[in-house]
Design a protein around this motif. Structure first.
Motif, PDB file in Angstrom:
ATOM      1  N   GLY A 184      -6.885 -10.732   9.916  1.00  0.00           N
ATOM      2  CA  GLY A 184      -7.042 -10.762   8.452  1.00  0.00           C
ATOM      3  C   GLY A 184      -7.678  -9.513   7.878  1.00  0.00           C
ATOM      4  O   GLY A 184      -8.418  -9.586   6.892  1.00  0.00           O
ATOM      5  N   VAL A 185      -7.385  -8.347   8.493  1.00  0.00           N
ATOM      6  CA  VAL A 185      -8.033  -7.115   8.045  1.00  0.00           C
ATOM      7  C   VAL A 185      -7.409  -6.603   6.746  1.00  0.00           C
ATOM      8  O   VAL A 185      -6.189  -6.436   6.641  1.00  0.00           O
ATOM      9  N   THR A 186      -8.243  -6.365   5.748  1.00  0.00           N
ATOM     10  CA  THR A 186      -7.788  -5.702   4.521  1.00  0.00           C
ATOM     11  C   THR A 186      -8.702  -4.521   4.263  1.00  0.00           C
ATOM     12  O   THR A 186      -9.810  -4.451   4.793  1.00  0.00           O
ATOM     13  N   ARG A 187      -8.190  -3.597   3.464  1.00  0.00           N
ATOM     14  CA  ARG A 187      -9.050  -2.487   3.047  1.00  0.00           C
ATOM     15  C   ARG A 187      -8.726  -2.182   1.588  1.00  0.00           C
ATOM     16  O   ARG A 187      -7.578  -1.927   1.216  1.00  0.00           O
ATOM     17  N   VAL A 188      -9.754  -2.239   0.769  1.00  0.00           N
ATOM     18  CA  VAL A 188      -9.614  -1.977  -0.657  1.00  0.00           C
ATOM     19  C   VAL A 188     -10.510  -0.799  -0.999  1.00  0.00           C
ATOM     20  O   VAL A 188     -11.679  -0.778  -0.632  1.00  0.00           O
ATOM     21  N   PHE A 189      -9.934   0.220  -1.647  1.00  0.00           N
ATOM     22  CA  PHE A 189     -10.742   1.356  -2.082  1.00  0.00           C
ATOM     23  C   PHE A 189     -11.249   1.087  -3.484  1.00  0.00           C
ATOM     24  O   PHE A 189     -10.464   0.922  -4.406  1.00  0.00           O
ATOM     25  N   SER A 190     -12.564   1.035  -3.605  1.00  0.00           N
ATOM     26  CA  SER A 190     -13.158   0.787  -4.915  1.00  0.00           C
ATOM     27  C   SER A 190     -13.174   2.083  -5.703  1.00  0.00           C
ATOM     28  O   SER A 190     -13.502   3.139  -5.188  1.00  0.00           O
ATOM     29  N   ARG A 191     -12.798   2.003  -6.970  1.00  0.00           N
ATOM     30  CA  ARG A 191     -12.802   3.224  -7.786  1.00  0.00           C
ATOM     31  C   ARG A 191     -14.014   3.261  -8.710  1.00  0.00           C
ATOM     32  O   ARG A 191     -14.093   4.082  -9.610  1.00  0.00           O
ATOM     33  N   GLY A 219     -10.829   2.948 -13.222  1.00  0.00           N
ATOM     34  CA  GLY A 219      -9.478   2.444 -13.003  1.00  0.00           C
ATOM     35  C   GLY A 219      -9.473   1.337 -11.971  1.00  0.00           C
ATOM     36  O   GLY A 219     -10.503   0.995 -11.394  1.00  0.00           O
ATOM     37  N   GLU A 220      -8.270   0.788 -11.753  1.00  0.00           N
ATOM     38  CA  GLU A 220      -8.130  -0.345 -10.837  1.00  0.00           C
ATOM     39  C   GLU A 220      -8.444   0.029  -9.401  1.00  0.00           C
ATOM     40  O   GLU A 220      -8.141   1.133  -8.960  1.00  0.00           O
ATOM     41  N   ASP A 221      -9.055  -0.897  -8.652  1.00  0.00           N
ATOM     42  CA  ASP A 221      -9.272  -0.675  -7.218  1.00  0.00           C
ATOM     43  C   ASP A 221      -7.923  -0.557  -6.522  1.00  0.00           C
ATOM     44  O   ASP A 221      -6.926  -1.121  -6.964  1.00  0.00           O
ATOM     45  N   ILE A 222      -7.905   0.205  -5.419  1.00  0.00           N
ATOM     46  CA  ILE A 222      -6.657   0.365  -4.671  1.00  0.00           C
ATOM     47  C   ILE A 222      -6.678  -0.539  -3.456  1.00  0.00           C
ATOM     48  O   ILE A 222      -7.500  -0.360  -2.552  1.00  0.00           O
ATOM     49  N   HIS A 223      -5.790  -1.519  -3.466  1.00  0.00           N
ATOM     50  CA  HIS A 223      -5.648  -2.373  -2.293  1.00  0.00           C
ATOM     51  C   HIS A 223      -4.704  -1.648  -1.342  1.00  0.00           C
ATOM     52  O   HIS A 223      -3.496  -1.648  -1.543  1.00  0.00           O
ATOM     53  N   ALA A 224      -5.279  -0.981  -0.308  1.00  0.00           N
ATOM     54  CA  ALA A 224      -4.481  -0.079   0.520  1.00  0.00           C
ATOM     55  C   ALA A 224      -3.817  -0.782   1.690  1.00  0.00           C
ATOM     56  O   ALA A 224      -2.767  -0.356   2.158  1.00  0.00           O
ATOM     57  N   LEU A 225      -4.417  -1.864   2.168  1.00  0.00           N
ATOM     58  CA  LEU A 225      -3.958  -2.420   3.446  1.00  0.00           C
ATOM     59  C   LEU A 225      -4.230  -3.916   3.538  1.00  0.00           C
ATOM     60  O   LEU A 225      -5.270  -4.392   3.104  1.00  0.00           O
ATOM     61  N   GLY A 226      -3.247  -4.602   4.163  1.00  0.00           N
ATOM     62  CA  GLY A 226      -3.485  -5.929   4.684  1.00  0.00           C
ATOM     63  C   GLY A 226      -3.272  -7.071   3.720  1.00  0.00           C
ATOM     64  O   GLY A 226      -2.864  -6.863   2.591  1.00  0.00           O
ATOM     65  N   PRO A 227      -3.496  -8.305   4.141  1.00  0.00           N
ATOM     66  CA  PRO A 227      -4.163  -8.642   5.402  1.00  0.00           C
ATOM     67  C   PRO A 227      -3.285  -8.397   6.652  1.00  0.00           C
ATOM     68  O   PRO A 227      -2.100  -8.692   6.628  1.00  0.00           O
ATOM     69  N   ILE A 228      -3.902  -7.833   7.668  1.00  0.00           N
ATOM     70  CA  ILE A 228      -3.224  -7.474   8.910  1.00  0.00           C
ATOM     71  C   ILE A 228      -3.749  -8.341  10.059  1.00  0.00           C
ATOM     72  O   ILE A 228      -4.954  -8.439  10.252  1.00  0.00           O
ATOM     73  N   PRO A 231       0.260  -2.989  -0.743  1.00  0.00           N
ATOM     74  CA  PRO A 231      -0.625  -2.969   0.425  1.00  0.00           C
ATOM     75  C   PRO A 231       0.125  -3.378   1.699  1.00  0.00           C
ATOM     76  O   PRO A 231       0.769  -4.411   1.727  1.00  0.00           O
ATOM     77  N   GLY A 232       0.046  -2.531   2.728  1.00  0.00           N
ATOM     78  CA  GLY A 232       0.854  -2.717   3.919  1.00  0.00           C
ATOM     79  C   GLY A 232       0.463  -3.952   4.720  1.00  0.00           C
ATOM     80  O   GLY A 232      -0.690  -4.161   5.049  1.00  0.00           O
ATOM     81  N   VAL A 233       1.485  -4.806   4.964  1.00  0.00           N
ATOM     82  CA  VAL A 233       1.315  -5.909   5.924  1.00  0.00           C
ATOM     83  C   VAL A 233       2.489  -5.803   6.898  1.00  0.00           C
ATOM     84  O   VAL A 233       3.491  -5.165   6.590  1.00  0.00           O
ATOM     85  N   PHE A 234       2.365  -6.400   8.084  1.00  0.00           N
ATOM     86  CA  PHE A 234       3.486  -6.370   9.021  1.00  0.00           C
ATOM     87  C   PHE A 234       4.529  -7.379   8.577  1.00  0.00           C
ATOM     88  O   PHE A 234       4.255  -8.582   8.523  1.00  0.00           O
ATOM     89  N   ILE A 235       5.726  -6.882   8.210  1.00  0.00           N
ATOM     90  CA  ILE A 235       6.785  -7.808   7.817  1.00  0.00           C
ATOM     91  C   ILE A 235       7.636  -8.168   9.024  1.00  0.00           C
ATOM     92  O   ILE A 235       8.404  -9.108   8.991  1.00  0.00           O
ATOM     93  N   ASP A 236       7.511  -7.405  10.104  1.00  0.00           N
ATOM     94  CA  ASP A 236       8.270  -7.712  11.316  1.00  0.00           C
ATOM     95  C   ASP A 236       7.636  -6.974  12.487  1.00  0.00           C
ATOM     96  O   ASP A 236       7.127  -5.859  12.308  1.00  0.00           O
ATOM     97  N   ILE A 237       7.634  -7.607  13.649  1.00  0.00           N
ATOM     98  CA  ILE A 237       7.216  -6.907  14.860  1.00  0.00           C
ATOM     99  C   ILE A 237       8.320  -7.098  15.880  1.00  0.00           C
ATOM    100  O   ILE A 237       8.655  -8.219  16.251  1.00  0.00           O
ATOM    101  N   VAL A 238       8.965  -5.984  16.271  1.00  0.00           N
ATOM    102  CA  VAL A 238      10.171  -6.040  17.093  1.00  0.00           C
ATOM    103  C   VAL A 238       9.841  -5.608  18.521  1.00  0.00           C
ATOM    104  O   VAL A 238       9.304  -4.509  18.732  1.00  0.00           O
ATOM    105  N   ALA A 239      10.150  -6.458  19.499  1.00  0.00           N
ATOM    106  CA  ALA A 239       9.988  -6.062  20.894  1.00  0.00           C
ATOM    107  C   ALA A 239      11.227  -5.298  21.315  1.00  0.00           C
ATOM    108  O   ALA A 239      12.360  -5.737  21.076  1.00  0.00           O
ATOM    109  N   THR A 240      11.055  -4.101  21.912  1.00  0.00           N
ATOM    110  CA  THR A 240      12.220  -3.275  22.244  1.00  0.00           C
ATOM    111  C   THR A 240      12.842  -3.686  23.575  1.00  0.00           C
ATOM    112  O   THR A 240      14.036  -3.496  23.794  1.00  0.00           O
ATOM    113  N   GLY A 241      12.045  -4.187  24.495  1.00  0.00           N
ATOM    114  CA  GLY A 241      12.567  -4.646  25.770  1.00  0.00           C
ATOM    115  C   GLY A 241      12.896  -3.547  26.762  1.00  0.00           C
ATOM    116  O   GLY A 241      13.534  -3.803  27.782  1.00  0.00           O
ATOM    117  N   TRP A 242      12.517  -2.303  26.513  1.00  0.00           N
ATOM    118  CA  TRP A 242      12.732  -1.226  27.485  1.00  0.00           C
ATOM    119  C   TRP A 242      11.804  -1.421  28.677  1.00  0.00           C
ATOM    120  O   TRP A 242      10.724  -1.970  28.540  1.00  0.00           O
TER     121      TRP A 242
END
Ligand code: ATP
Ligand code: MG
Lengths: 276, 249
Positions: free
Chosen positions: A23-30, A34-43, A229-240
């Motif tokens: 559940g990691v998020t990171r928000v940059f407070s301004r 201006g508005e805070d920047i929600h940069a990441l997550g929840p991851i 804000p970036g979250v993982f929308i897919d995690i693909v196993a390559t199988g190599w």
């Protein structure tokens, strides 16, 4: 002599993830400007010990921010981050990072750059010389050991930074677009070197890249991130299997993989383009 | 030497030759300017007789003290202001317009504070030189890439070793610009103050020769100062070029 409990705890527990984000998020407070920047997550992310994990995502989605959290350079605004079972507070021992920007020290020669961390750590000089020499050869910098960063190309400087990180023998290696300054062909060859290094050291690797083919060829798993804000929308196993190299780009499944990654990423990249 | 270097030398030689000719042909009266060859002869006499050695030492000592004080204090003040963004925002416009103030007008204040002599001279020179070092320090500390600080943290370096082993060498090429300016201003401050605030030193010797209508001695001393400043500046330039060469393109 009895074995102390502390020593027992060092034995790697293979079932435990090497690094874990919940559940990691990171928000940059301004601070009112201006508005805070929600940069990441929840991851949520579990990195298995010894796996090669790649992250792709549209520009500005929070990839570098994710790396900062794992490196202990930034504290999550919410959620928890762990490395080897312990919460990440400050830079954990055993984690190495190569940043997106050129971080070579311009006032030191290539050799002194690569040896810097080892000297700081008080490693025996003979051992430093051995490891530095190996890393310089490994990164194809043999003829430039005495050169200064200003005399090198951007790609070579980035290799100096990789060598400087590798000599510390980190158990978790974080790489932020390390081959961004290279042409596509050299990039594939550097990828081969990276795979060789990964097999040799057994380290866990997290590689951020914007090149889908690079991600598909190098990684055991590829995490696809959404626009900010970036979250993982897919995690693909390559199988190599672990013995792979750049020749798998001609494998029929390789095309399917990159096709699939692009499918997931196209929509997100369009969002980034439209929103700026 | 580079082509530019040769051309530069040629320009200087031509100017000197033209002046020599103008003086010899009487276009310029010797009561105004003496021929360069006479200046050089006078300089040789000054050095050989040793009558101005004390003045030379006094001036160079004042310049050295003023330069070291300006560089050291300027760096400290700059570092403190840099660490304090609010104060920085307030004082930066003042620093930017500082050189609009003719600092020399404060000379009576310094006579009252320090009396006539080296202390007042050094004080004026520091006042003139220190702000260039403060400004250069602010620029230098700004230019330390954030990623180098991150790298130092990855190597488990504490704040003190980060500042000393990463921050300082990263900022050094920019700091050195301030060093060069501070030395130049220290020379200007000291020599100019010696005209009015002193009973010794090269500046005083020039004023003394002028008041006694001793043109030969006056021009010999001027030539001496030009030579000293050129030597010092050439040395600093050589260091500067080495530092700048390390900066990335
Ligand atoms: N220190 C900061 N203060 C404010 N906003 C920040 C800061 N660092 C990053 N951001 C913002 O957070 C978002 C994510 O940044 P980040 O650098 O992690 O993206 P990225 O995915 O690495 O981008 P790129 O692909 O361009 O490298 C961006 O919108 C960025 O502007
Ligand atoms: Mg980034």
């Amino acid at each position: 002599m009895s074995v102390s409990p502390a020593e027992v705890a060092v034995v790697p527990d293979t079932a435990m993830p090497h690094a874990r984000l919940v559940g990691v998020t990171r928000v940059f407070s301004r601070r009112g400007k201006g508005e805070d920047i929600h940069a990441l997550g929840p991851i949520d992310l579990d990195l298995k010990r010894g796996e090669f994990f790649s992250v792709v995502g549209p520009s500005g989605c929070g990839k570098s921010t994710l790396l900062d959290v794992l490196a202990g350079l930034a504290t999550p605004t919410s959620g928890t981050a762990e490395f080897e079972g312990r919460p990440i507070a400050g830079v954990p021992a055993g984690v190495g990072a190569v940043f997106q920007e050129d971080a070579s020290f311009p006032w030191l020669s290539v050799t002194d750059n690569v040896a810097f961390g080892l000297r700081r750590a008080g490693v025996d000089p003979a051992e430093i010389a051995r490891r530095v020499d190996y890393a310089i050869g490994f990164m194809g910098l043999r003829g430039f050991a005495d050169a200064y960063p200003a005399q090198l190309s951007g790609g070579m400087r980035q290799r100096v930074c990789i060598a400087r990180t590798l000599v510390m023998q980190p158990r978790l290696i974080l790489l932020d677009e390390p081959f961004g300054a290279l042409d596509a062909q050299t990039r594939l060859l550097m990828g081969d070197e990276l795979l060789r290094m990964w097999r040799e050291t057994g380290a866990t690797v997290l590689l951020i890249t914007h090149a889908l083919d690079e991600a598909a060829m190098l990684a055991d798993r590829v995490g696809v991130m959404s626009a900010r804000p970036g979250v993982f929308i897919d995690i693909v196993a390559t199988g190599w299997d672990a013995e792979r190299d750049s020749r798998i780009v001609s494998h029929p499944r390789f095309g399917d993989l990159t096709g699939h990654l692009w499918e997931r990423l196209r929509v997100e990249s369009l969002k980034h383009l439209r929103e700026g | 030497m580079t082509r530019e270097g040769w051309i530069r030398l040629l320009v200087i030689a031509a100017a000197v030759a033209a002046l020599e000719l103008a003086c010899r042909l009487g276009w310029v009266p010797v009561t105004v300017v003496i021929p360069p060859s006479a200046m050089a002869a006078s300089l040789v006499d000054i050095l050989a007789s040793g009558k101005h050695w004390a003045d030379i030492v006094i001036s160079l000592r004042s310049v050295a003290i003023a330069a070291v004080l300006s560089i050291g204090l300027g760096f400290l003040v700059g570092a403190v202001i840099h660490a304090w963004p609010l104060v920085r925002g307030a004082v930066e416009p003042l620093l930017a317009s500082y050189y609009a103030v003719p600092t020399f007008m404060f000379y009576p204040v310094f006579i009252i504070l320090f009396g006539v002599g080296p202390a007042a001279i050094v004080a004026i020179a520091v006042l003139l030189a220190i702000v260039s070092m403060i400004s250069a320090t602010l620029v230098g500390l700004d230019r330390i890439p954030l990623v180098l600080r991150k790298t130092a943290r990855m190597m488990h370096m504490g704040p003190a070793s980060r500042a000393l082993l990463i921050g300082l060498p990263a900022a050094l090429p920019h700091l050195f610009t301030g060093v060069k300016l501070a030395v130049a201003y220290a020379f200007i401050g000291v020599i100019a103050s010696e005209f009015i605030l002193s009973g010794a030193g090269m500046g005083y010797a020039i004023a003394y020769a002028y008041n006694n209508f001793d043109n030969r001695e006056m021009y010999g001393l001027m030539l001496l100062i030009i030579l000293v400043v050129t030597v010092v500046n050439t040395g600093l330039d050589a260091v500067d070029r080495r530092l700048q060469a390390r900066l990335r393109r």
